[in-house]
Write a protein that holds these residues in place. Structure first.
Motif, short mmCIF file in Angstrom:
data_model
loop_
_atom_site.label_atom_id
_atom_site.label_comp_id
_atom_site.label_asym_id
_atom_site.label_seq_id
_atom_site.Cartn_x
_atom_site.Cartn_y
_atom_site.Cartn_z
N UNK A 1 -4.74 -8.38 -7.65
CA UNK A 1 -4.04 -7.58 -8.65
C UNK A 1 -3.66 -8.37 -9.91
N UNK A 2 -3.36 -9.67 -9.76
CA UNK A 2 -3.03 -10.48 -10.93
C UNK A 2 -4.24 -10.65 -11.85
N UNK A 3 -5.39 -10.94 -11.26
CA UNK A 3 -6.61 -11.14 -12.05
C UNK A 3 -7.10 -9.85 -12.67
N UNK A 4 -7.06 -8.76 -11.91
CA UNK A 4 -7.54 -7.48 -12.44
C UNK A 4 -6.70 -7.06 -13.64
N UNK A 5 -5.37 -7.14 -13.51
CA UNK A 5 -4.50 -6.73 -14.61
C UNK A 5 -4.70 -7.63 -15.82
N UNK A 6 -4.88 -8.92 -15.59
CA UNK A 6 -5.11 -9.86 -16.71
C UNK A 6 -6.37 -9.48 -17.47
#
Ligand code: FAD
Length: 425
Positions: free
Chosen positions: A16-21
């Motif tokens: 979720x951190x990478x996708x949102x970034x």
């Protein structure tokens, strides 16, 4: 898909951190954005979290982990983020060159203008908590058992003891009970719960699974397979209390004894790591000490709710896009944010007051010890109180968030340092 050898932004990790970034970098003007993921599919750890409880903050909906992840995977494809899966990043350099190895593309070198580290965290293992006893089969981390049961379709045992009251351990105690296993009890060395109270109620209390605080495993018994564990009570310094030993027959011991941010790549490139969070020192845009290297999600500090991980990714992606548009981030005053009374750590570690012109800055922290009474969470500049927020209690397992409002711009501008503290009201 053709992988280019130059990207504006490369994100490492598709949780979720990478996708949102990646979504945020693209939406804020980065021309081309690539996510590199070592797993064969995107989504990160959420793919094995099939229980609900995700998305309450962001979507006001109670979603299972894979559904929460899928919304962001779909959006990333819609906005044109490229994905390079089944590919492990081996090294990054200070000038944003990424070396990776891929099953399909072989050895790769990609040049980015900015890199976002979103590698998540991994679980502590038996050796990291120095558990004594023999070394039989049947000792697993709770996340490994979660993957086996929820993704691979295997039961790791029938009769369990869980060591550690972390969220994954409590969630697995309930999950294994659903699958017909017996979970004898959860042992916790600390005098308080280490995960969320909601998980204690929904996963242990509701299923009559006993939690024993200030207890640990003194011995693991069994040759080929775990046959029992010896539990023991401990004092405040974790010394065994003689005479409290108890043999609990079981075939599997699950460990839920903490998570470690995956910062091997970060350390290798020279990113400075906070010894308390085990994640990078970051500013309010999640930039590390190295220009153009950002980080987001559990790699920075272990979050309690995935929604906050997503929020952090949005901020990191926006900052990275801003940096590549200007070639650098506009310079400005940097103010340290320090942990005051009862606060174990605060993120971000520094902030630029000018960023308050774009809206509020979220300050997040964890308390040292539980305070089971109403508290004030306060932000001060020296002795001067800038902002306070009331909370009904403060517990180490539950992150505390306080927004620094844009109305405070002038006061923050004149501060040399901000201190965040939590005290009883
Ligand atoms: C085992 C485990 C189980 C969990 N279970 C729950 C749960 O049941 N409920 C809950 O609320 N939270 C759970 N969590 C917490 C969860 O990790 C976070 O809420 C959330 O997934 C964090 O998002 P992230 O993007 O920071 O990291 P992650 O979701 O962990 O994503 C990081 C991604 O980076 C990739 N990666 C790492 N290094 C590299 C590299 N060198 N090259 C390429 N790719 C790389 C990984 O493969 C992974 O896909 C669990 C955490 C763990 C570790």
């Amino acid at each position: 898909m053709t992988i280019k050898d130059h990207y504006d932004v490369v994100v490492i990790g598709s949780g979720p951190g990478g996708l949102a970034s990646a979504i945020s970098a693209k939406k804020n003007g980065a021309q081309n954005v690539l996510i590199i993921e070592r797993d064969v599919e995107p989504g990160g750890i959420l793919l094995q979290c099939i229980h609900n409880g995700f998305g309450l903050e962001i979507f006001k909906q109670d979603l299972p982990g894979p559904s929460y992840a899928q919304r962001f995977i779909d959006e990333a494809f819609q906005v044109g983020v490229d994905f390079l899966l089944d590919t492990m990043v081996l090294e990054i350099t200070r000038d944003h060159r990424i070396t990776a190895t891929s099953k399909h593309y072989g050895f790769l070198t990609i040049q980015a203008k900015a890199v976002i580290l979103a590698m998540g965290c991994r679980e502590r293992t038996r050796s990291q908590v120095r558990l004594p006893g023999t070394r039989p089969a049947g000792v697993f981390t709770a996340g490994t058992a979660q993957r086996w049961v929820n993704v691979e379709g295997y039961m790791p045992g029938k009769n369990f003891v869980v060591l550690g009251s972390g969220d994954i351990g409590m969630i697995m105690a309930r999950r294994l009970t659903f699958e017909g296993a017996k979970v004898q009890r959860v042992l916790e060395v600390m005098p308080y719960l280490s995960g969320l109270m909601r998980n204690y109620v929904q996963c242990l209390l509701d299923y009559d699974i006993e939690l024993q605080l200030m207890h640990t495993v003194k011995n693991i018994i069994g040759k080929k397979r775990v046959e029992a564990i010896e539990a023991v009570a401990v004092d405040n310094k974790w010394n065994y209390i003689a005479g409290t030993e108890e043999i609990i027959p079981c075939d599997t011991l699950l460990l839920s004894v903490g998570l470690i941010p995956e910062n091997e790549l970060s350390r290798q490139v020279g990113v400075l790591i906070d010894p308390i969070t085990a994640g990078p020192f970051v500013d309010d845009g999640f930039q590390t000490n190295i220009s153009g290297i950002f980080s987001a999600g559990n790699v920075v500090h272990v979050y309690d709710l995935v929604d906050w991980v997503t929020e952090a990714g949005f901020i990191a992606g926006k900052s990275a896009a801003k940096l590549i548009q200007n070639g650098h981030l506009p310079p400005g005053k940097t103010i340290p944010v320090k942990a005051g009374d009862n606060v174990r750590y605060v993120v971000p570690h520094t902030l630029n007051p000018d960023h308050l012109m774009d809206g509020e800055i979220l300050i997040q922290m964890r308390v040292r010890q539980p305070i089971e009474a109403p508290v004030w969470v306060e932000i001060r500049s020296g002795e001067k109180l800038l902002h306070r927020k009331g909370e009904p209690y403060a517990r180490p397992g539950e992150m505390v968030t306080i927004p620094l409002k844009s109305a405070l711009l002038d006061q923050v501008k004149s501060a040399n340092e901000l201190t965040v503290s939590i005290n009883m009201r």
